[in-house]
Scaffold this motif. Structure first.
Motif, PDB file in Angstrom:
ATOM      1  N   MET A   1       0.841  -1.304  -0.019  1.00  0.00           N
ATOM      2  CA  MET A   1       0.078   0.116   0.132  1.00  0.00           C
ATOM      3  C   MET A   1       0.903   1.275   0.174  1.00  0.00           C
ATOM      4  SD  MET A   1      -2.822  -0.907   2.816  1.00  0.00           S
ATOM      5  CE  MET A   1      -3.718  -2.447   2.717  1.00  0.00           C
ATOM      6  N   THR A   2       0.486   2.089  -0.867  1.00  0.00           N
ATOM      7  CA  THR A   2       1.294   3.344  -0.688  1.00  0.00           C
ATOM      8  C   THR A   2       0.861   4.284   0.359  1.00  0.00           C
ATOM      9  OG1 THR A   2      -0.592   4.615  -2.074  1.00  0.00           O
ATOM     10  CG2 THR A   2       1.269   3.533  -3.373  1.00  0.00           C
ATOM     11  N   SER A   3       1.661   5.371   0.890  1.00  0.00           N
ATOM     12  CA  SER A   3       1.313   5.978   2.162  1.00  0.00           C
ATOM     13  C   SER A   3       0.380   6.755   1.905  1.00  0.00           C
ATOM     14  CB  SER A   3       2.678   6.571   2.293  1.00  0.00           C
ATOM     15  OG  SER A   3       3.238   7.836   1.330  1.00  0.00           O
ATOM     16  N   ALA A   4      -0.274   7.331   0.880  1.00  0.00           N
ATOM     17  CA  ALA A   4      -1.235   8.057   0.570  1.00  0.00           C
ATOM     18  C   ALA A   4      -2.826   7.316   0.388  1.00  0.00           C
ATOM     19  CB  ALA A   4      -1.190   9.030  -0.691  1.00  0.00           C
ATOM     20  N   MET A   5      -2.424   5.894   0.706  1.00  0.00           N
ATOM     21  CA  MET A   5      -3.796   5.088   0.734  1.00  0.00           C
ATOM     22  C   MET A   5      -4.856   5.535   1.552  1.00  0.00           C
ATOM     23  SD  MET A   5      -5.134   2.170  -0.608  1.00  0.00           S
ATOM     24  CE  MET A   5      -3.837   1.283  -1.159  1.00  0.00           C
ATOM     25  N   PHE A 272      -6.797  10.211   7.533  1.00  0.00           N
ATOM     26  CA  PHE A 272      -7.774   9.403   6.381  1.00  0.00           C
ATOM     27  C   PHE A 272      -7.004   8.084   5.798  1.00  0.00           C
ATOM     28  CE2 PHE A 272      -9.803  13.480   7.054  1.00  0.00           C
ATOM     29  CZ  PHE A 272     -11.245  13.055   6.574  1.00  0.00           C
ATOM     30  N   GLY A 273      -5.955   7.809   6.551  1.00  0.00           N
ATOM     31  CA  GLY A 273      -5.417   6.357   5.941  1.00  0.00           C
ATOM     32  C   GLY A 273      -4.274   5.880   6.557  1.00  0.00           C
ATOM     33  N   ALA A 274      -3.124   6.845   6.569  1.00  0.00           N
ATOM     34  CA  ALA A 274      -1.840   6.394   7.238  1.00  0.00           C
ATOM     35  C   ALA A 274      -1.880   5.810   8.555  1.00  0.00           C
ATOM     36  CB  ALA A 274      -0.619   7.345   6.947  1.00  0.00           C
ATOM     37  N   ASN A 275      -2.546   6.585   9.553  1.00  0.00           N
ATOM     38  CA  ASN A 275      -2.806   5.835  10.869  1.00  0.00           C
ATOM     39  C   ASN A 275      -3.346   4.543  10.944  1.00  0.00           C
ATOM     40  OD1 ASN A 275      -1.678   8.473  11.665  1.00  0.00           O
ATOM     41  ND2 ASN A 275      -3.430   9.415  12.352  1.00  0.00           N
ATOM     42  N   ALA A 276      -4.259   4.279  10.293  1.00  0.00           N
ATOM     43  CA  ALA A 276      -5.159   3.002  10.218  1.00  0.00           C
ATOM     44  C   ALA A 276      -4.083   1.970   9.348  1.00  0.00           C
ATOM     45  CB  ALA A 276      -6.445   3.001   9.540  1.00  0.00           C
ATOM     46  N   ARG A 277      -3.409   2.237   8.616  1.00  0.00           N
ATOM     47  CA  ARG A 277      -2.277   1.447   8.073  1.00  0.00           C
ATOM     48  C   ARG A 277      -1.348   0.867   8.987  1.00  0.00           C
ATOM     49  NH1 ARG A 277       2.167   2.952   3.866  1.00  0.00           N
ATOM     50  NH2 ARG A 277       2.693   0.775   3.148  1.00  0.00           N
ATOM     51  N   ALA A 278      -0.878   2.147   9.727  1.00  0.00           N
ATOM     52  CA  ALA A 278       0.309   1.800  10.678  1.00  0.00           C
ATOM     53  C   ALA A 278      -0.273   1.042  12.034  1.00  0.00           C
ATOM     54  CB  ALA A 278       0.817   3.122  11.125  1.00  0.00           C
ATOM     55  N   PHE A 279      -1.502   1.552  12.580  1.00  0.00           N
ATOM     56  CA  PHE A 279      -1.798   0.982  13.617  1.00  0.00           C
ATOM     57  C   PHE A 279      -2.502  -0.593  13.651  1.00  0.00           C
ATOM     58  CE2 PHE A 279      -5.448  -0.248  16.697  1.00  0.00           C
ATOM     59  CZ  PHE A 279      -5.141   0.148  17.622  1.00  0.00           C
ATOM     60  N   TYR A 280      -3.081  -0.763  12.587  1.00  0.00           N
ATOM     61  CA  TYR A 280      -3.581  -2.231  12.265  1.00  0.00           C
ATOM     62  C   TYR A 280      -2.497  -3.013  11.370  1.00  0.00           C
ATOM     63  CZ  TYR A 280      -8.500  -1.269  13.953  1.00  0.00           C
ATOM     64  OH  TYR A 280      -9.532  -0.855  14.608  1.00  0.00           O
ATOM     65  N   ARG A 281      -1.260  -2.555  11.204  1.00  0.00           N
ATOM     66  CA  ARG A 281      -0.440  -3.221  10.511  1.00  0.00           C
ATOM     67  C   ARG A 281      -0.964  -3.833   9.240  1.00  0.00           C
ATOM     68  NH1 ARG A 281       1.850  -1.072  14.727  1.00  0.00           N
ATOM     69  NH2 ARG A 281       2.953  -2.307  16.424  1.00  0.00           N
ATOM     70  N   LEU A 282      -1.512  -2.961   8.378  1.00  0.00           N
ATOM     71  CA  LEU A 282      -2.354  -3.220   7.357  1.00  0.00           C
ATOM     72  C   LEU A 282      -1.276  -3.566   6.023  1.00  0.00           C
ATOM     73  CD1 LEU A 282      -5.355  -0.951   7.155  1.00  0.00           C
ATOM     74  CD2 LEU A 282      -5.330  -3.208   8.289  1.00  0.00           C
TER      75      LEU A 282
END
Length: 282
Positions: A1-5, A272-282
């Protein structure tokens, strides 16, 4: 996933015919039908959301298996927040089993529905919570302000467990700012100040407002969440399709965008994306 996802950090899929959604009754006409990825796809695409985190809506292991089966076959589902009986002897084994699923990211006991507001303090088995930590899984806290004291004790017991507060701890917005502000606002401040750095979802607020809410209705609550948690620990979620009871996907997304527009672009991208990606290890 890109960081701007762009990621929707909180939505649901369900099929009432499965029979384990105790809260979902035929009287709830807007919700009492199947909701699946094909229903959400056009809404997601209309606001530029590429991936979602689907969250349990029934307190059963069967529903978690159902969501994981959906996730295996749908690229848009980046993660699943499931349910495990954390007070049961078989919880550690279930967590080990689910942890083998790449998209299984967290568990959520439905704290708001339990008769004992202090359940989280004493009921979860320590070996179950330790399994979550060992597998680097997270914990969704579905709470009201009245649960804050017990959640604080739970956090102190398990300081390395990653925890996110769902729906901004559900402020009673429909009561108006005078009656609906405290004790919610103080509870948010207490949770945000914990050294464990809890995260919080910018979600579910429309559901807690009266119908015909506006940006101005939700503004003080969003501002307080930003002030307390900061852009680095907030993640936007739709709470769709529950959102349909009192709003729409596009309207809530537009409001959230507007109420965060004063932030820097990197901060907005985080929410709108990066925090969820990092928190949930997406």
């Amino acid at each position: 996933m890109t960081s701007a996802m762009n990621i929707d950090a909180h939505q649901h899929y369900w099929d009432p015919a499965r029979g384990d959604y105790g809260w979902l009754t035929p009287e709830m006409k807007a919700l009492y039908r199947v909701f699946g990825p094909d229903d959400l796809a056009p809404l997601r695409e209309s606001v530029g959301v590429q991936r979602t985190v689907v969250v349990q809506a029934a307190p059963t292991v069967d529903e978690t298996r159902y969501l994981l089966a959906l996730a295996r076959n749908d690229e848009s589902i980046a993660g699943v927040v499931g349910w495990v009986p954390l007070d049961s002897a078989d919880a550690p084994a279930l967590i080990d089993e689910f942890a083998r699923e790449p998209k299984f990211k967290a568990v959520r006991p439905m704290l708001q529905d339990l008769p004992d507001d202090t359940w989280i303090e004493h009921a979860p088995r320590p070996d179950a919570i330790e399994r979550l930590i060992a597998h680097d899984l997270a914990f969704d806290a579905l709470i009201f302000a009245r649960h804050v004291p017990s959640l604080i004790k739970f956090v102190a017991t398990y300081p390395t467990l990653r925890i996110v507060v769902d729906h901004g701890a559900k402020p009673p917005i429909r009561n108006g700012i005078d009656a609906g502000w405290q004790p919610w606002a103080d509870g948010i401040a207490q949770l945000a100040a914990l050294p464990q750095k809890l995260h919080c979802k910018l979600s579910g607020l429309a559901t807690e407002a009266r119908e015909n809410w506006t940006d101005e209705t939700l503004q003080p609550y969003v501002a307080h969440l930003i002030e307390q948690f900061g852009a680095a620990r907030l993640m936007w979620g739709s709470d769709w399709p529950v959102l349909n009871l009192n709003g729409s996907y596009t309207a809530w997304h537009a409001t959230a965008k507007k109420l965060t527009a004063h932030l820097e672009k990197a901060q907005q991208d985080a929410i709108f994306g990066a925090n969820a990606r990092a928190f949930y290890r997406l």
